[in-house]
Design an enzyme around this catalytic site. Structure first.
Site, PDB file in Angstrom:
ATOM      1  N   LYS A   1       0.976  -1.154  -0.031  1.00  0.00           N
ATOM      2  CA  LYS A   1      -0.025  -0.165  -0.163  1.00  0.00           C
ATOM      3  C   LYS A   1       0.901   1.319  -0.153  1.00  0.00           C
ATOM      4  O   LYS A   1       1.908   1.360   0.545  1.00  0.00           O
ATOM      5  CB  LYS A   1      -0.789  -0.081   1.268  1.00  0.00           C
ATOM      6  CG  LYS A   1      -2.024  -0.818   1.379  1.00  0.00           C
ATOM      7  CD  LYS A   1      -2.854  -0.707   2.682  1.00  0.00           C
ATOM      8  CE  LYS A   1      -4.070  -2.025   2.629  1.00  0.00           C
ATOM      9  NZ  LYS A   1      -4.893  -1.610   1.714  1.00  0.00           N
TER      10      LYS A   1
ATOM     11  N   ARG B   1     -10.250 -11.508   1.719  1.00  0.00           N
ATOM     12  CA  ARG B   1     -11.245 -12.630   1.392  1.00  0.00           C
ATOM     13  C   ARG B   1     -10.547 -13.928   1.117  1.00  0.00           C
ATOM     14  O   ARG B   1     -11.112 -14.860   1.179  1.00  0.00           O
ATOM     15  CB  ARG B   1     -11.670 -11.979  -0.035  1.00  0.00           C
ATOM     16  CG  ARG B   1     -10.331 -12.004  -1.122  1.00  0.00           C
ATOM     17  CD  ARG B   1     -10.919 -11.177  -2.445  1.00  0.00           C
ATOM     18  NE  ARG B   1     -10.762  -9.802  -2.268  1.00  0.00           N
ATOM     19  CZ  ARG B   1     -11.222  -8.764  -3.142  1.00  0.00           C
ATOM     20  NH1 ARG B   1     -11.563  -9.178  -4.402  1.00  0.00           N
ATOM     21  NH2 ARG B   1     -11.075  -7.483  -2.878  1.00  0.00           N
TER      22      ARG B   1
HETATM   23  N1  BES Z   1      -8.203  -3.792   4.365  1.00  0.00           N
HETATM   24  C1  BES Z   1      -8.246  -3.443   3.055  1.00  0.00           C
HETATM   25  C2  BES Z   1      -9.690  -2.469   2.903  1.00  0.00           C
HETATM   26  C3  BES Z   1      -9.621  -1.352   3.483  1.00  0.00           C
HETATM   27  C4  BES Z   1      -9.281  -0.133   2.953  1.00  0.00           C
HETATM   28  C5  BES Z   1     -10.481  -1.074   4.861  1.00  0.00           C
HETATM   29  C6  BES Z   1      -9.462   1.269   3.585  1.00  0.00           C
HETATM   30  C7  BES Z   1     -10.337  -0.034   5.309  1.00  0.00           C
HETATM   31  C8  BES Z   1     -10.089   1.231   4.956  1.00  0.00           C
HETATM   32  C9  BES Z   1      -8.201  -4.505   2.092  1.00  0.00           C
HETATM   33  O1  BES Z   1      -7.450  -5.673   2.545  1.00  0.00           O
HETATM   34  C10 BES Z   1      -7.430  -4.151   0.854  1.00  0.00           C
HETATM   35  O2  BES Z   1      -6.613  -3.631   0.760  1.00  0.00           O
HETATM   36  N2  BES Z   1      -8.530  -4.324  -0.307  1.00  0.00           N
HETATM   37  C11 BES Z   1      -8.098  -3.864  -1.579  1.00  0.00           C
HETATM   38  C12 BES Z   1      -8.650  -4.621  -2.521  1.00  0.00           C
HETATM   39  C13 BES Z   1      -8.033  -4.544  -3.763  1.00  0.00           C
HETATM   40  C14 BES Z   1      -6.509  -4.854  -3.924  1.00  0.00           C
HETATM   41  C15 BES Z   1      -8.817  -5.560  -4.845  1.00  0.00           C
HETATM   42  C16 BES Z   1      -8.714  -2.377  -1.818  1.00  0.00           C
HETATM   43  O3  BES Z   1      -9.745  -2.177  -1.234  1.00  0.00           O
HETATM   44  O4  BES Z   1      -7.862  -1.706  -2.495  1.00  0.00           O
HETATM   45 MN    MN Z   2      -5.272  -5.420   1.850  1.00  0.00          MN
END
Ligand code: BES
Ligand code: MN
Ligand code: ZN
Length: 506
Positions: A286, A360
């Site tokens: 990230k 997931r």
């Molecule tokens: N934990 C994150 C989602 C999240 C983002 C929760 C901001 C709270 C605040 C999750 O694991 C994630 O990173 N999801 C990705 C999915 C994508 C890579 C398909 C996302 O939402 O960008």
């Molecule tokens: Mn994630």
């Protein structure tokens, strides 16, 4: 916070702060009488509008009243439990700010509105106490106080905690108010316990600490907790959880909380919670900005622990099983890579399009395990699953997905009562096109469009055909940061919703 319900006259309540809740209507009709009875000047009513959560503090009742301060507390129109919740929160927050210890509130003038959901003596008392607990919660355990100014250090550190909440009740309603307030204490304190877990940073809450927190709660409140360690998770073949854990220094855990009622259970309910103790994104790292907020990526797990705990404390006649896959998601030489194909507990293979879609993967194992091992009547999972859900619904509303219209409706009603907002999104099969994989059974990413729906479609593949499943994406409402219109830190979202739902089934 000790709770006292009394039918004593309000002039006799020796509180540090005594709140008089006033609706806009009561402001016009009864306020003058109430204030002059307490020896207070009426001029203040010129400015007070009784908006929900609005507060005016008054001092000096000329000895007519035992309380040191009076708060006029606005409850808006007075016909919405949410306004009561907001008012109680503002009141308790003020009491903490002023470091007051004994807080009183006059509920003797409450008039429940017929036909409004959640508007009974019992429910309003519960809402009020929950609001007080929410508004007085502070995350302080990591403040040592060492850098406080010397004069502050010298005086014994005052605890910013309300020691007693005194509710004044009319004579006829005392038993309902007592019952509601006691329930509110349980839900409010279990919610705050969940918030505490969410607020703990990744270095102080690893997967094993989640298991430990569940165990401690189980011991205290009388439900069973089983923890699978890495070896046991390997033996079960939970490839989703193990793959996400590959880059980590810390072992994963899989925790099962099981509360069985003493009487015959009306339903068997499985609650699954995402327990990512820190989500760096893994190799699909990230961006740095705001990454620290990803300590909250175990909010689903915290919700499940809080909910099972509250269900046990309230002795609800429902058999509840909580399932928590937990790990952090870290990059490293041993970490899972984009392009990897993994085999989940179900045997279904997954192509990893993005290591940041880790939630997931661990939920897949837990959902299949829940469905096959327990054959529950209902499965509900809570997860901070997608940023896309925040794009769609913002910071205060959770995404609701279900393959059962009846269940979705019941969840929406429960959420209405608990004051936690959910909004349903579709699970049409056309969305599954986006998560097809060339090399494996399914991909863990679905491209830019409808990210929270494709995530839900992914989860749906792992419920072994279960017909009463709901997924609640709490990425928005689980955690407050600046400019989200919420208090900062963990919110405990979902605990109240689950309890309202289980009460419906009781
Ligand atoms: N934990 C994150 C989602 C999240 C983002 C929760 C901001 C709270 C605040 C999750 O694991 C994630 O990173 N999801 C990705 C999915 C994508 C890579 C398909 C996302 O939402 O960008
Ligand atoms: Mn994630
Ligand atoms: Zn995540």
């Amino acid at each position: 916070m000790k709770l006292t319900v009394t039918t004593d006259g309000i002039e006799n309540i020796a509180a540090d702060l005594l709140a008089l809740p006033l609706s806009k209507r009561a402001l016009e009709k009864d306020a003058e009488k109430a204030l002059s009875g307490l020896g207070l000047a009426l001029g203040v009513l010129k400015d007070f509008k009784a908006d929900a959560g609005e507060m005016t503090l008054l001092y000096g009742t000329g000895g007519k009243c035992a309380a040191a301060r009076i708060a006029l507390l606005g409850i808006g129109e007075g016909n919405s439990p949410d306004d009561w919740r907001k008012a109680a929160g503002a009141l308790a927050s003020k009491a903490v700010e002023l470091q007051l210890s004994r807080l009183g509130a006059d509920l003797s003038g409450v008039i429940p509105v017929a036909g409004v959901p959640g508007h009974s003596f019992l429910q309003l008392a519960s809402v009020f106490v929950q609001g007080c607990l929410a508004g007085s919660y502070r995350f302080e355990r990591l403040k040592s106080g060492k850098l406080e100014k010397p004069e502050k250090k010298k005086s014994p550190k005052k605890k910013k905690e309300i020691s007693e909440l005194i509710l004044v009740s009319g004579k006829d309603d005392a038993s309902l108010i007592e019952k509601g307030a006691a329930e509110g204490m349980v839900v409010g304190t279990s919610r705050n316990a969940a918030r505490e877990l969410v607020n703990l940073p990744g270095n102080l809450l690893e997967a094993e600490d989640i298991a430990k927190a569940a165990k401690e709660s189980g011991k205290k409140y009388g439900f069973d907790v089983t923890v699978f360690n890495r070896k046991e998770i390997e033996a079960l073949g939970m490839g989703g959880l193990l793959s996400v854990n590959k880059g980590s220094f810390h072992p994963p855990t899989f925790t099962i909380l099981e509360y069985r009622p003493k009487t015959k259970a009306s339903k068997v309910v499985a609650l699954v919670g995402k327990g990512v103790t820190f989500d760096s994104g893994g190799i699909s790292l990230k961006p740095a900005e705001g990454m620290g907020e990803m300590k909250s990526d175990m909010s689903g797990a915290a919700c499940v622990i809080g909910a099972v705990e509250a269900a046990a404390r309230l002795a609800l006649p429902v058999h509840v099983i909580g399932l928590i896959p937990a790990t952090d998601n870290m990059p490293g030489g041993t970490a899972m890579k984009p392009g990897d194909v993994i085999t989940t507990y179900s045997g279904i293979t997954v192509e990893v399009g993005n290591t940041d879609a880790e939630g997931r993967l661990i939920l897949a194992d837990a959902l299949t395990y829940a469905a096959e091992k327990y054959k529950p009547d209902v499965i509900i999972d809570f997860a901070t699953l997608t940023g896309a859900c925040i794009v769609a619904l913002g910071y205060s509303v959770a995404g609701l997905f279900s393959n059962d219209d009846g269940l979705a409706g019941e969840i929406a009603e429960a959420a209405e009562l608990s004051g936690e907002k959910v909004w349903r999104l579709p699970l049409w099969d056309l969305y599954a096109e986006q998560i097809k994989s060339d090399v494996a059974d399914v991909s863990n990413t679905g491209g830019r469009g409808a990210g929270s729906i494709t995530a839900a479609k992914f989860l749906e593949k792992f419920i072994s055909g279960h017909e009463h499943w709901a997924h609640i994406d709490i990425a928005g409402p689980a955690f407050g940061t600046k400019n989200t219109g919420k208090t900062s830190g963990g919110t405990g979202f979902g605990v109240g919703l689950v309890i309202e739902l289980l009460k419906k089934w009781s």
